[in-house]
Motif scaffolding. Structure first.
Motif, short mmCIF file in Angstrom:
data_model
loop_
_atom_site.label_atom_id
_atom_site.label_comp_id
_atom_site.label_asym_id
_atom_site.label_seq_id
_atom_site.Cartn_x
_atom_site.Cartn_y
_atom_site.Cartn_z
N SER A 138 0.83 -1.21 0.00
CA SER A 138 0.00 0.00 0.00
C SER A 138 0.86 1.25 0.00
N CYS A 139 0.27 2.33 -0.45
CA CYS A 139 0.92 3.63 -0.44
C CYS A 139 -0.14 4.65 -0.03
N THR A 140 0.09 5.33 1.07
CA THR A 140 -0.86 6.31 1.57
C THR A 140 -0.20 7.69 1.63
N ALA A 141 -0.96 8.69 1.24
CA ALA A 141 -0.48 10.07 1.38
C ALA A 141 -0.78 10.52 2.79
N SER A 142 0.26 10.67 3.60
CA SER A 142 0.06 11.09 4.98
C SER A 142 -0.17 12.59 5.08
N ALA A 143 0.17 13.29 4.05
CA ALA A 143 -0.08 14.73 3.97
C ALA A 143 -0.42 15.04 2.52
N GLY A 144 -1.32 15.97 2.30
CA GLY A 144 -1.71 16.30 0.94
C GLY A 144 -2.67 15.26 0.38
N THR A 145 -3.05 15.42 -0.88
CA THR A 145 -3.96 14.51 -1.52
C THR A 145 -3.41 14.06 -2.86
N ILE A 146 -3.68 12.80 -3.20
CA ILE A 146 -3.24 12.25 -4.48
C ILE A 146 -4.43 12.02 -5.41
N THR A 147 -5.60 12.45 -4.99
CA THR A 147 -6.83 12.18 -5.72
C THR A 147 -6.77 12.67 -7.17
N ASN A 148 -6.14 13.78 -7.39
CA ASN A 148 -6.16 14.39 -8.71
C ASN A 148 -4.99 13.99 -9.61
N TYR A 149 -4.26 12.96 -9.18
CA TYR A 149 -3.06 12.57 -9.92
C TYR A 149 -3.14 11.12 -10.36
N ALA A 150 -2.63 10.85 -11.56
CA ALA A 150 -2.35 9.47 -11.92
C ALA A 150 -1.19 9.03 -11.04
N GLY A 196 21.72 -2.22 -6.97
CA GLY A 196 22.62 -2.05 -8.09
C GLY A 196 21.95 -1.75 -9.42
N LYS A 197 20.63 -1.54 -9.39
CA LYS A 197 19.90 -1.27 -10.63
C LYS A 197 19.18 0.06 -10.54
N GLU A 198 18.81 0.59 -11.71
CA GLU A 198 18.06 1.83 -11.74
C GLU A 198 16.59 1.59 -11.36
N ARG A 199 15.95 2.67 -10.93
CA ARG A 199 14.53 2.58 -10.61
C ARG A 199 13.74 2.19 -11.86
N GLU A 200 12.77 1.30 -11.69
CA GLU A 200 12.04 0.72 -12.81
C GLU A 200 10.55 0.97 -12.65
N PHE A 201 9.88 1.28 -13.74
CA PHE A 201 8.43 1.46 -13.72
C PHE A 201 7.74 0.11 -13.53
N VAL A 202 6.71 0.10 -12.69
CA VAL A 202 5.95 -1.12 -12.43
C VAL A 202 4.53 -1.03 -12.99
N ALA A 203 3.79 0.00 -12.57
CA ALA A 203 2.38 0.11 -12.98
C ALA A 203 1.90 1.53 -12.72
N VAL A 204 0.86 1.91 -13.44
CA VAL A 204 0.26 3.23 -13.26
C VAL A 204 -1.25 3.10 -13.33
N ILE A 205 -1.95 3.97 -12.59
CA ILE A 205 -3.41 4.00 -12.60
C ILE A 205 -3.84 5.45 -12.72
N SER A 206 -4.87 5.68 -13.54
CA SER A 206 -5.35 7.04 -13.75
C SER A 206 -6.07 7.55 -12.50
N GLN A 207 -6.25 8.86 -12.44
CA GLN A 207 -6.88 9.45 -11.26
C GLN A 207 -8.32 9.01 -11.09
N ASN A 208 -9.03 8.72 -12.18
CA ASN A 208 -10.41 8.27 -12.05
C ASN A 208 -10.56 6.76 -12.19
#
Length: 115
Positions: A21-33, A42-54
């Motif tokens: 889980s990922c929770t915004a402890s301050a602010g809101t993420i509602t309006n963001y993908a 030893g590796k670079e950060r990698e994209f896993v998944a994305v979800i739209s704001q709605n």
């Protein structure tokens, strides 16, 4: 200012499932993908998944498609990642952020998959 807190990681055996889980402890993420990323040692950060704001659109990295499911609960300001059929190569620190990584990065949650 949005502050993100990831949780739910752990040590599991190959083939197991884990829901983080990922929770915004301050602010809101509602309006963001929102997206999940991961970084193995030893590796670079990698994209896993994305979800739209709605919540009507999701997209996954090639090696995660069919095994991982991203979801969100805007009322709880929380994004989830259900991971099934875990493999040792999924071992990494998992982070959430906006789609473009625009927020400060949290500490992440460690996922370790043993063979």
């Amino acid at each position: 200012q949005v502050q993100l807190v990831e949780s739910g990681g752990g040590l599991v055996q190959a083939g197991a499932s884990l829901n983080i889980s990922c929770t915004a402890s301050a602010g809101t993420i509602t309006n963001y993908a929102m997206a999940w990323f991961r970084q193995a040692p030893g590796k670079e950060r990698e994209f896993v998944a994305v979800i739209s704001q709605n919540i009507d659109t999701t997209f996954y990295g090639d090696s995660m498609s069919g095994r991982f499911t991203i979801s969100r609960d805007n009322a709880k300001n929380t994004v989830y990642l259900q991971m099934n059929s875990l493999k040792p190569e999924d071992t990494a620190v998992y982070y959430c952020n906006s789609e473009i990584g625009g927020f400060a990065w949290g500490q992440g949650t460690q996922v370790t998959v043993s063979s």
